[in-house]
Design a protein around this motif. Structure first.
Motif, PDB file in Angstrom:
ATOM      1  N   ALA A  97     -27.703  33.915 -48.106  1.00 25.66           N
ATOM      2  CA  ALA A  97     -27.234  35.191 -48.131  1.00 25.66           C
ATOM      3  C   ALA A  97     -25.795  35.650 -47.715  1.00 25.66           C
ATOM      4  O   ALA A  97     -25.132  36.458 -48.324  1.00 25.66           O
ATOM      5  CB  ALA A  97     -28.099  35.866 -47.282  1.00 25.66           C
ATOM      6  N   ALA A  98     -25.197  34.910 -46.775  1.00 27.88           N
ATOM      7  CA  ALA A  98     -23.915  35.224 -46.493  1.00 27.88           C
ATOM      8  C   ALA A  98     -22.807  34.738 -47.646  1.00 27.88           C
ATOM      9  O   ALA A  98     -21.923  35.407 -47.888  1.00 27.88           O
ATOM     10  CB  ALA A  98     -23.602  34.519 -45.243  1.00 27.88           C
ATOM     11  N   ARG A  99     -23.214  33.671 -48.148  1.00 30.37           N
ATOM     12  CA  ARG A  99     -22.659  33.054 -49.447  1.00 30.37           C
ATOM     13  C   ARG A  99     -22.450  34.272 -50.495  1.00 30.37           C
ATOM     14  O   ARG A  99     -21.558  34.416 -51.011  1.00 30.37           O
ATOM     15  CB  ARG A  99     -22.841  31.947 -49.810  1.00 30.37           C
ATOM     16  N   ALA A 100     -23.426  34.680 -50.890  1.00 27.64           N
ATOM     17  CA  ALA A 100     -23.757  35.640 -52.073  1.00 27.64           C
ATOM     18  C   ALA A 100     -23.080  36.898 -51.816  1.00 27.64           C
ATOM     19  O   ALA A 100     -22.483  37.388 -52.651  1.00 27.64           O
ATOM     20  CB  ALA A 100     -25.176  35.943 -52.107  1.00 27.64           C
ATOM     21  N   ASP A 101     -22.970  37.458 -50.370  1.00 25.48           N
ATOM     22  CA  ASP A 101     -22.121  38.556 -50.149  1.00 25.48           C
ATOM     23  C   ASP A 101     -20.649  38.270 -50.265  1.00 25.48           C
ATOM     24  O   ASP A 101     -19.931  39.083 -50.637  1.00 25.48           O
ATOM     25  CB  ASP A 101     -22.370  38.848 -48.586  1.00 25.48           C
ATOM     26  N   ASN A 102     -20.402  36.871 -49.809  1.00 22.71           N
ATOM     27  CA  ASN A 102     -18.859  36.519 -49.641  1.00 22.71           C
ATOM     28  C   ASN A 102     -18.428  36.497 -51.385  1.00 22.71           C
ATOM     29  O   ASN A 102     -17.362  36.769 -51.593  1.00 22.71           O
ATOM     30  CB  ASN A 102     -18.748  35.156 -49.164  1.00 22.71           C
ATOM     31  N   ARG A 103     -19.399  35.965 -52.196  1.00 27.73           N
ATOM     32  CA  ARG A 103     -18.996  35.946 -53.541  1.00 27.73           C
ATOM     33  C   ARG A 103     -18.723  37.123 -54.273  1.00 27.73           C
ATOM     34  O   ARG A 103     -17.720  37.030 -55.067  1.00 27.73           O
ATOM     35  CB  ARG A 103     -20.074  35.284 -54.456  1.00 27.73           C
ATOM     36  N   LEU A 104     -19.182  38.270 -53.708  1.00 23.92           N
ATOM     37  CA  LEU A 104     -18.577  39.434 -54.231  1.00 23.92           C
ATOM     38  C   LEU A 104     -17.188  39.827 -54.152  1.00 23.92           C
ATOM     39  O   LEU A 104     -16.742  40.713 -54.663  1.00 23.92           O
ATOM     40  CB  LEU A 104     -19.712  40.774 -53.567  1.00 23.92           C
ATOM     41  N   LEU A 105     -16.613  39.082 -53.166  1.00 26.33           N
ATOM     42  CA  LEU A 105     -15.083  39.540 -52.907  1.00 26.33           C
ATOM     43  C   LEU A 105     -14.327  38.596 -53.834  1.00 26.33           C
ATOM     44  O   LEU A 105     -13.128  38.814 -53.897  1.00 26.33           O
ATOM     45  CB  LEU A 105     -14.851  39.081 -51.412  1.00 26.33           C
ATOM     46  N   PHE A 106     -14.812  37.577 -54.773  1.00 29.96           N
ATOM     47  CA  PHE A 106     -13.871  36.819 -55.294  1.00 29.96           C
ATOM     48  C   PHE A 106     -12.711  37.626 -56.124  1.00 29.96           C
ATOM     49  O   PHE A 106     -13.014  38.713 -56.820  1.00 29.96           O
ATOM     50  CB  PHE A 106     -14.731  36.172 -56.347  1.00 29.96           C
ATOM     51  N   PRO A 107     -11.649  36.991 -56.118  1.00 25.27           N
ATOM     52  CA  PRO A 107     -11.012  35.758 -55.953  1.00 25.27           C
ATOM     53  C   PRO A 107     -10.706  35.558 -54.469  1.00 25.27           C
ATOM     54  O   PRO A 107     -10.407  34.564 -54.111  1.00 25.27           O
ATOM     55  CB  PRO A 107      -9.875  35.600 -56.694  1.00 25.27           C
ATOM     56  N   ARG A 108     -10.906  36.583 -53.646  1.00 26.23           N
ATOM     57  CA  ARG A 108     -10.872  36.171 -52.164  1.00 26.23           C
ATOM     58  C   ARG A 108     -12.007  35.456 -51.935  1.00 26.23           C
ATOM     59  O   ARG A 108     -13.126  35.416 -52.510  1.00 26.23           O
ATOM     60  CB  ARG A 108     -10.742  37.642 -51.558  1.00 26.23           C
ATOM     61  N   GLY A 109     -12.172  35.045 -50.473  1.00 24.54           N
ATOM     62  CA  GLY A 109     -13.190  34.458 -50.012  1.00 24.54           C
ATOM     63  C   GLY A 109     -13.173  33.382 -49.360  1.00 24.54           C
ATOM     64  O   GLY A 109     -11.948  32.685 -49.269  1.00 24.54           O
TER      65      GLY A 109
END
Length: 207
Positions: free
Chosen positions: A167-179
């Protein structure tokens, strides 16, 4: 612990040949990052003080220096590991995970991905790299990976990931290319999960 004992711990357990050792670990990390989900051995012998693991210690020796602030989880923040990092790497220790270039933690003490530095749109490479020690790189829940460096998809089964990792990774993916780029470590083996890789429980939609 006396100052003499602490000093003895700090100076021991590094690379026998620092240049070749660092180069070997760096090549292994580049290989793992280029092929996300592939288990890559670190063919070096180091002996960091407990509870810092061998693989995590080798990564610290290869990547951390005076220009890379390091955050250590609570169990790693004791005098021995801190002294070893300071002597072997010269890296400053940060109390703020959001200001660290590298964060080291066992899975039970994993920082929230949102608390780490995400980089910026202009400089996404300035984000934190999380080095996460887990039980094993095999034998756990099956996860499917997709993305650059993967032909179609790849299945991994790391054991001992934090319960909220997907779940944390999915949320973090929304920031791509940041992350956040994550390196999973078990013993002297590593598995890289760069931010460009999408992850899902097998038979579920990748996220």
């Amino acid at each position: 612990m006396s100052t003499a004992d602490l000093s003895a711990i700090a100076v021991a357990g590094g690379f026998a040949e620092p240049v070749f050792g660092a180069q070997g670990v760096f090549r292994a990390l580049m290989d793992a990052t280029a092929r996300p989900g592939t288990v890559v051995p670190l063919a070096v012998e180091v002996a960091p003080p407990a509870p810092l693991g061998v693989g995590a210690g080798a990564i610290a020796l290869a990547l951390c220096d005076a220009d890379t602030p390091v955050w250590l989880s609570p169990s790693l923040r004791g005098d021995t590991v801190a002294a070893w990092i300071a002597f072997q790497c010269g890296a400053p220790l940060s109390d703020d995970e959001g200001k660290a270039d590298f964060a080291f933690a066992p899975a039970a003490e994993a920082p929230g991905l949102c608390a780490l530095s995400q980089g910026s749109q202009e400089y996404p490479d300035r984000s934190t790299t999380l080095v996460l020690e887990i039980e094993a790189l095999e034998g756990g829940e099956r996860l499917t990976l997709q993305g650059p460096g993967i032909d179609g998809s790849r299945v991994i089964a790391p054991r001992g990931l934090p319960a909220d990792f997907l779940a944390a990774r999915a949320d973090n993916r929304l920031l791509f290319p940041r992350g956040i780029d994550v390196v999973l470590v078990a013993g002297s083996e590593i598995l890289a999960l760069p931010r460009s890789t999408v992850i899902a429980a097998t038979d579920m939609e990748a996220r």
